[in-house]
Design a protein around this motif. Structure first.
Motif, PDB file in Angstrom:
ATOM      1  N   GLY A 251       0.802  -1.217   0.000  1.00  0.00           N
ATOM      2  CA  GLY A 251       0.000   0.000   0.000  1.00  0.00           C
ATOM      3  C   GLY A 251       0.829   1.257   0.000  1.00  0.00           C
ATOM      4  N   GLY A 252       1.989   1.189  -0.636  1.00  0.00           N
ATOM      5  CA  GLY A 252       2.879   2.350  -0.703  1.00  0.00           C
ATOM      6  C   GLY A 252       3.836   2.464   0.457  1.00  0.00           C
ATOM      7  N   ILE A 253       3.647   1.649   1.510  1.00  0.00           N
ATOM      8  CA  ILE A 253       4.489   1.689   2.706  1.00  0.00           C
ATOM      9  C   ILE A 253       5.466   0.518   2.688  1.00  0.00           C
ATOM     10  N   LEU A 254       6.708   0.772   3.038  1.00  0.00           N
ATOM     11  CA  LEU A 254       7.704  -0.285   3.111  1.00  0.00           C
ATOM     12  C   LEU A 254       7.491  -1.129   4.364  1.00  0.00           C
ATOM     13  N   GLU A 255       7.565  -2.439   4.197  1.00  0.00           N
ATOM     14  CA  GLU A 255       7.509  -3.377   5.311  1.00  0.00           C
ATOM     15  C   GLU A 255       8.765  -4.245   5.288  1.00  0.00           C
ATOM     16  N   ILE A 256       9.278  -4.560   6.471  1.00  0.00           N
ATOM     17  CA  ILE A 256      10.521  -5.310   6.595  1.00  0.00           C
ATOM     18  C   ILE A 256      10.271  -6.581   7.393  1.00  0.00           C
ATOM     19  N   GLY A 257      10.847  -7.674   6.911  1.00  0.00           N
ATOM     20  CA  GLY A 257      10.776  -8.948   7.621  1.00  0.00           C
ATOM     21  C   GLY A 257      12.171  -9.528   7.772  1.00  0.00           C
ATOM     22  N   GLY A 258      12.287 -10.511   8.664  1.00  0.00           N
ATOM     23  CA  GLY A 258      13.582 -11.141   8.855  1.00  0.00           C
ATOM     24  C   GLY A 258      13.927 -11.287  10.329  1.00  0.00           C
ATOM     25  N   PRO A 259      15.112 -11.825  10.613  1.00  0.00           N
ATOM     26  CA  PRO A 259      15.468 -12.162  11.998  1.00  0.00           C
ATOM     27  C   PRO A 259      15.880 -10.987  12.876  1.00  0.00           C
ATOM     28  N   THR A 260      16.018  -9.791  12.317  1.00  0.00           N
ATOM     29  CA  THR A 260      16.478  -8.666  13.127  1.00  0.00           C
ATOM     30  C   THR A 260      15.348  -7.842  13.730  1.00  0.00           C
ATOM     31  N   LEU A 261      14.096  -8.256  13.518  1.00  0.00           N
ATOM     32  CA  LEU A 261      12.981  -7.456  14.026  1.00  0.00           C
ATOM     33  C   LEU A 261      12.918  -7.478  15.547  1.00  0.00           C
ATOM     34  N   ALA A 262      12.517  -6.342  16.107  1.00  0.00           N
ATOM     35  CA  ALA A 262      12.344  -6.226  17.553  1.00  0.00           C
ATOM     36  C   ALA A 262      11.176  -7.084  18.028  1.00  0.00           C
ATOM     37  N   GLU A 263      11.171  -7.365  19.323  1.00  0.00           N
ATOM     38  CA  GLU A 263      10.054  -8.090  19.928  1.00  0.00           C
ATOM     39  C   GLU A 263       8.808  -7.210  20.003  1.00  0.00           C
ATOM     40  N   GLY A 264       9.012  -5.912  20.062  1.00  0.00           N
ATOM     41  CA  GLY A 264       7.906  -4.977  20.174  1.00  0.00           C
ATOM     42  C   GLY A 264       8.293  -3.835  21.082  1.00  0.00           C
ATOM     43  N   TYR A 265       7.291  -3.127  21.621  1.00  0.00           N
ATOM     44  CA  TYR A 265       7.506  -1.980  22.497  1.00  0.00           C
ATOM     45  C   TYR A 265       7.173  -2.356  23.938  1.00  0.00           C
ATOM     46  N   VAL A 266       8.087  -2.060  24.829  1.00  0.00           N
ATOM     47  CA  VAL A 266       7.890  -2.398  26.235  1.00  0.00           C
ATOM     48  C   VAL A 266       6.670  -1.660  26.788  1.00  0.00           C
ATOM     49  N   GLY A 267       5.758  -2.414  27.359  1.00  0.00           N
ATOM     50  CA  GLY A 267       4.591  -1.824  28.011  1.00  0.00           C
ATOM     51  C   GLY A 267       3.612  -1.153  27.079  1.00  0.00           C
ATOM     52  N   ASP A 268       3.670  -1.464  25.772  1.00  0.00           N
ATOM     53  CA  ASP A 268       2.780  -0.798  24.825  1.00  0.00           C
ATOM     54  C   ASP A 268       2.281  -1.806  23.776  1.00  0.00           C
ATOM     55  N   PRO A 269       1.416  -2.730  24.188  1.00  0.00           N
ATOM     56  CA  PRO A 269       0.940  -3.759  23.252  1.00  0.00           C
ATOM     57  C   PRO A 269       0.142  -3.194  22.088  1.00  0.00           C
ATOM     58  N   GLU A 270      -0.542  -2.074  22.276  1.00  0.00           N
ATOM     59  CA  GLU A 270      -1.334  -1.511  21.193  1.00  0.00           C
ATOM     60  C   GLU A 270      -0.435  -0.999  20.071  1.00  0.00           C
ATOM     61  N   ARG A 271       0.623  -0.289  20.447  1.00  0.00           N
ATOM     62  CA  ARG A 271       1.544   0.202  19.417  1.00  0.00           C
ATOM     63  C   ARG A 271       2.268  -0.963  18.759  1.00  0.00           C
ATOM     64  N   THR A 272       2.621  -1.975  19.547  1.00  0.00           N
ATOM     65  CA  THR A 272       3.282  -3.152  18.984  1.00  0.00           C
ATOM     66  C   THR A 272       2.409  -3.790  17.918  1.00  0.00           C
ATOM     67  N   ALA A 273       1.121  -3.976  18.245  1.00  0.00           N
ATOM     68  CA  ALA A 273       0.200  -4.604  17.298  1.00  0.00           C
ATOM     69  C   ALA A 273      -0.029  -3.736  16.064  1.00  0.00           C
ATOM     70  N   ALA A 274       0.145  -2.436  16.207  1.00  0.00           N
ATOM     71  CA  ALA A 274      -0.115  -1.527  15.093  1.00  0.00           C
ATOM     72  C   ALA A 274       0.961  -1.601  14.013  1.00  0.00           C
ATOM     73  N   VAL A 275       2.193  -1.961  14.389  1.00  0.00           N
ATOM     74  CA  VAL A 275       3.283  -1.938  13.407  1.00  0.00           C
ATOM     75  C   VAL A 275       3.926  -3.291  13.156  1.00  0.00           C
ATOM     76  N   PHE A 276       3.751  -4.255  14.056  1.00  0.00           N
ATOM     77  CA  PHE A 276       4.254  -5.604  13.847  1.00  0.00           C
ATOM     78  C   PHE A 276       3.063  -6.529  13.576  1.00  0.00           C
ATOM     79  N   HIS A 277       3.125  -7.272  12.487  1.00  0.00           N
ATOM     80  CA  HIS A 277       1.997  -8.138  12.171  1.00  0.00           C
ATOM     81  C   HIS A 277       2.477  -9.395  11.445  1.00  0.00           C
ATOM     82  N   GLU A 278       1.638 -10.414  11.463  1.00  0.00           N
ATOM     83  CA  GLU A 278       1.925 -11.687  10.802  1.00  0.00           C
ATOM     84  C   GLU A 278       1.189 -11.732   9.467  1.00  0.00           C
TER      85      GLU A 278
END
Length: 408
Positions: A251-278
């Protein structure tokens, strides 16, 4: 299983180095490099600002509680990078041991092998922390530039301490510009230091083509990197993904996959779900950057999707305007921000250090010839020194405020 946190003063990179060594071997707690150490939440403090909003223990300047040593993260996490980012929105990025070491291995593969590094970036910035991780992976001792204003001659002295056959460093464009200016100004020591490195990673923001050309003319081996804390630092070198990193456009936005991705954001599951997806069994990070990927896999980044204005009914990508301005001699360090305008709605404004190199009309004509009339800067604001974040990036929030004040 969980792991406790260890907050380490980022101003003591040797201590961060030791703490990271323990964290990567699972013998110690996860490391939180922070300016001033425990309770300072320095990563959220902008350069030249004060952090008087500390209040209760661990409260950041944004009013949100920062992780403390009595908190816990997943056992896999080895490093937490805290940053307010260039837009002022705080993040606490959790990076696993596997992600950090995968990034170090991919970098070594792309650069020709493991070597010794000069650390010239803050240790609480992901690129600085990764210099330490790469050093640990290579079993080499990094050379520490130290704190204070970046000085070309001092950096050259640090480069002279490197003993390994392969020598590297990681810088932001403003640091490279100071080195190039010094070398072009006649400093043999700085010119020799630029040639001494087998690779100079440049990240944090776009590298102006003109600056790269000047550096390479001096014999520097420059590699432009793209990545973020969420990808354990740079994962694309000179437009090509490194290691097993994969990049796609969605959709015009770059997405990155691979083994270097972060686990997410500490104490912020909503933001984590907003940018990390399966998707189709793979995990992706949605960067928020506009771009495209060629059939050969080359990545082109156009700019932030949230750094767009509507001027006279036309969409203007401020990052594109900034690149066009920076290609003009004398504007290599210029920054472009958007401000409200009574007639056009919003307009681009150029902020530059020192005297403007061109008349406003000449600047407008040059940019309009590349990007159209709507992208032509409405004004040029001259400042003594651009406000910057601790990472070296321009502080766009402060710059926009400054432009509004000057306009008033």
């Amino acid at each position: 299983m969980t792991r406790t946190l260890k907050v380490v003063d980022a101003g003591r990179p040797d201590e961060v180095f030791v703490a990271l060594r323990d964290a990567l071997t699972a013998a110690g707690p996860a490391v939180v490099p922070r300016v001033g150490g425990l309770g300072a939440a320095g990563a959220a403090t902008r350069v030249g600002a004060t952090s008087g909003a500390q209040g209760a223990r661990g409260a950041g300047v944004d009013g949100v509680r920062w992780p403390q040593e009595d908190d816990a993260v997943a056992q896999s996490v080895a490093l937490v990078i805290e940053t307010s980012g260039s837009t002022g929105t705080p993040k606490r990025v959790a990076l696993s041991t596997d992600a950090l070491l995968a990034s170090a291995a991919a970098s070594a593969g792309a650069m020709g092998g493991q070597g010794q590094w000069v650390l010239a970036l803050p240790a609480h910035y992901v690129a600085g922390a990764q210099v330490l991780v790469r050093s640990l992976a290579a079993e080499t001792e990094p050379v520490y530039y130290g704190s204070g204003h970046f000085d070309a001659e001092r950096f050259a002295s640090a480069a002279g301490e490197l003993k390994h056959d392969l020598r590297y460093t990681s810088l932001v464009p403003v640091q490279l510009a100071r080195l190039v200016d010094s070398a072009e100004g006649g400093s043999r020591a700085v010119a020799s230091a630029l040639r001494r490195f087998d690779g100079i990673l440049i990240g944090g923001q776009a590298l102006a083509p003109g600056l790269r050309e000047r550096a390479e003319a001096l014999g520097a081996r420059v590699i432009a990197t793209y990545g973020s804390s969420e990808t354990a630092g740079g994962c694309i070198y000179d437009g090509m993904p490194i290691g097993t990193t994969v990049v796609r456009e969605n959709g015009g936005i770059l997405e990155i996959g691979g083994p270097t991705l972060a686990e997410g954001y500490v104490g912020d599951p909503e933001r984590t779900a907003a940018v990390f997806h399966e998707d189709a069994g793979a995990r992706w990070y949605r960067t928020g950057d506009l771009g495209e990927v060629s059939p050969e896999g080359r990545v082109t980044v156009f700019g932030r999707s949230d750094n767009v204005i509507i001027s006279g009914g036309e969409k203007v990508l401020l990052d594109a305007v900034e690149r066009a301005v920076q290609s003009i001699p004398g504007y290599g360090d210029a920054v472009v921000v958007g401000v409200e305008d009574a007639r056009w709605g919003e307009v681009p404004v150029v902020v530059t250090e020192g005297d403007a190199a061109l008349s406003l009309e000449a600047l407008r004509e040059t940019v309009a010839g590349v990007l159209g009339r709507a992208a032509a800067p409405a004004r040029v604001v001259e400042v003594g020194r651009l406000p910057r974040l601790a990472s070296g990036k321009p502080d766009r929030v402060a710059l926009a405020a400054l432009v509004r004040e000057r306009g008033a």
